[in-house]
Write a protein that holds these residues in place. Sequence first.
Motif, short mmCIF file in Angstrom:
data_model
loop_
_atom_site.label_atom_id
_atom_site.label_comp_id
_atom_site.label_asym_id
_atom_site.label_seq_id
_atom_site.Cartn_x
_atom_site.Cartn_y
_atom_site.Cartn_z
N ASP A 124 2.08 3.03 -39.51
CA ASP A 124 2.15 4.37 -40.10
C ASP A 124 1.45 4.43 -41.46
O ASP A 124 0.74 5.40 -41.74
N ALA A 125 1.64 3.40 -42.27
CA ALA A 125 1.01 3.39 -43.60
C ALA A 125 -0.51 3.37 -43.47
O ALA A 125 -1.22 4.09 -44.19
N ALA A 126 -1.03 2.57 -42.54
CA ALA A 126 -2.49 2.48 -42.35
C ALA A 126 -3.06 3.84 -41.96
O ALA A 126 -4.09 4.27 -42.51
N TYR A 127 -2.40 4.53 -41.04
CA TYR A 127 -2.89 5.84 -40.60
C TYR A 127 -2.65 6.94 -41.64
O TYR A 127 -3.47 7.85 -41.78
N ALA A 128 -1.53 6.84 -42.38
CA ALA A 128 -1.25 7.84 -43.42
C ALA A 128 -2.37 7.85 -44.46
O ALA A 128 -2.81 8.90 -44.92
N ILE A 129 -2.85 6.65 -44.81
CA ILE A 129 -3.90 6.54 -45.83
C ILE A 129 -5.29 6.71 -45.23
O ILE A 129 -6.08 7.55 -45.68
N ASN A 130 -5.62 5.92 -44.19
CA ASN A 130 -6.98 5.88 -43.67
C ASN A 130 -7.36 7.09 -42.82
O ASN A 130 -8.53 7.49 -42.79
N ALA A 131 -6.38 7.69 -42.12
CA ALA A 131 -6.68 8.86 -41.29
C ALA A 131 -6.28 10.14 -42.02
O ALA A 131 -7.14 10.92 -42.44
N ALA A 132 -4.96 10.37 -42.20
CA ALA A 132 -4.51 11.60 -42.86
C ALA A 132 -5.06 11.73 -44.28
O ALA A 132 -5.48 12.81 -44.70
N GLY A 133 -5.07 10.63 -45.02
CA GLY A 133 -5.59 10.67 -46.39
C GLY A 133 -7.06 11.05 -46.43
O GLY A 133 -7.50 11.84 -47.28
N THR A 134 -7.81 10.51 -45.48
CA THR A 134 -9.24 10.84 -45.40
C THR A 134 -9.44 12.30 -45.00
O THR A 134 -10.32 12.98 -45.53
N ARG A 135 -8.59 12.78 -44.09
CA ARG A 135 -8.65 14.21 -43.73
C ARG A 135 -8.42 15.08 -44.97
O ARG A 135 -9.14 16.05 -45.21
N ASN A 136 -7.42 14.71 -45.77
CA ASN A 136 -7.10 15.50 -46.97
C ASN A 136 -8.28 15.54 -47.94
O ASN A 136 -8.60 16.59 -48.51
N VAL A 137 -8.93 14.39 -48.12
CA VAL A 137 -10.09 14.31 -49.01
C VAL A 137 -11.25 15.13 -48.43
O VAL A 137 -11.92 15.88 -49.15
N ALA A 138 -11.47 15.01 -47.12
CA ALA A 138 -12.56 15.73 -46.47
C ALA A 138 -12.37 17.25 -46.56
O ALA A 138 -13.32 17.99 -46.86
N LEU A 139 -11.15 17.71 -46.33
CA LEU A 139 -10.87 19.15 -46.42
C LEU A 139 -11.12 19.68 -47.82
O LEU A 139 -11.76 20.72 -48.00
N ALA A 140 -10.62 18.94 -48.82
CA ALA A 140 -10.77 19.39 -50.21
C ALA A 140 -12.24 19.35 -50.65
O ALA A 140 -12.71 20.25 -51.35
#
Length: 289
Positions: free
Chosen positions: A74-90
């Motif tokens: 979960d931590a790997a996906y929270a940062i590498n997937a969801a976190g990257t989505r958040n950065v990409a959207l912004a």
Amino acid sequence: MGGKVLVTGAAGQLGREAVLLLEDRGYTVLACDRQEMDITDLEQTGTVIGGFAPDIVIHCAAHTAVDAAETDIDAAYAINAAGTRNVALAAEKAGAKLIYISTDYVFDGQGERPYHEYDNTAPKSIYGKSKRAGEILVQSLSSKFFIVRTSWVYGKYGNNFVKTMLKLGQEKPLLQVVHDQKGSPTYTADLANFLLELMETEKYGIYHASNTEACSWYEFTQAIFEEAKDILGLKFTAKLEPCTTEQFPRPAPRPSNSVMEHLSIRTNGLTDLRPWREGLRAFLAELKD
């Protein structure tokens, strides 16, 4: 050129190198680490990036604990997937170009030949799968993206293989290093220089960027010892022996072939990185100073 650049993972070895190089070249930089911006928080990421309104975002922040990721999925996906989505959207909302730092681990590492940028990915580890998920999110959410896959990174800031070997080589009687995994060591200063060249273009897409030429971890260690004796005058007590991956089982599978072809650098007329051994010498000379 000037302009505003936001760097995530700014305390990491590549992030720190990029921030200092950007400042040196006259850019206005917002260096973000976890304290300044938690990329797993969608709203906060939007607020920080939106408030700074960067021209370019260099996204270095990642969950890079390869073995730990196998159990802390979960931590790997929270940062590498969801976190990257958040950065990409912004970044997209701010109209910024986005550079996402990815990895050779998106491939299965079983191929005979160096991997091309558009070869099929088939990650074997949770780390590789979560970084590949980040790539897909960047591709679907950003209209101005560069995905830069790199490998075997080391540099002045933070812990890495070269620093570890310099230390162990002077302390241990025997060092066994794997000889059946090959790749291209990458010096952060060379990679950061490439990122600066790339970000000033509109040559969007996927890039493989490492120092050129390849070696095994064992050959890399041999070179570290040879060059460090010469450049730093160090005395190494350790006897170096090659071993197999099987002799040192790890939770996450390691690619046996991490070598990547720099097709995009060539076809886009960009400057390729120097051979890895030259990069290593430059790094040791920097350590000396």
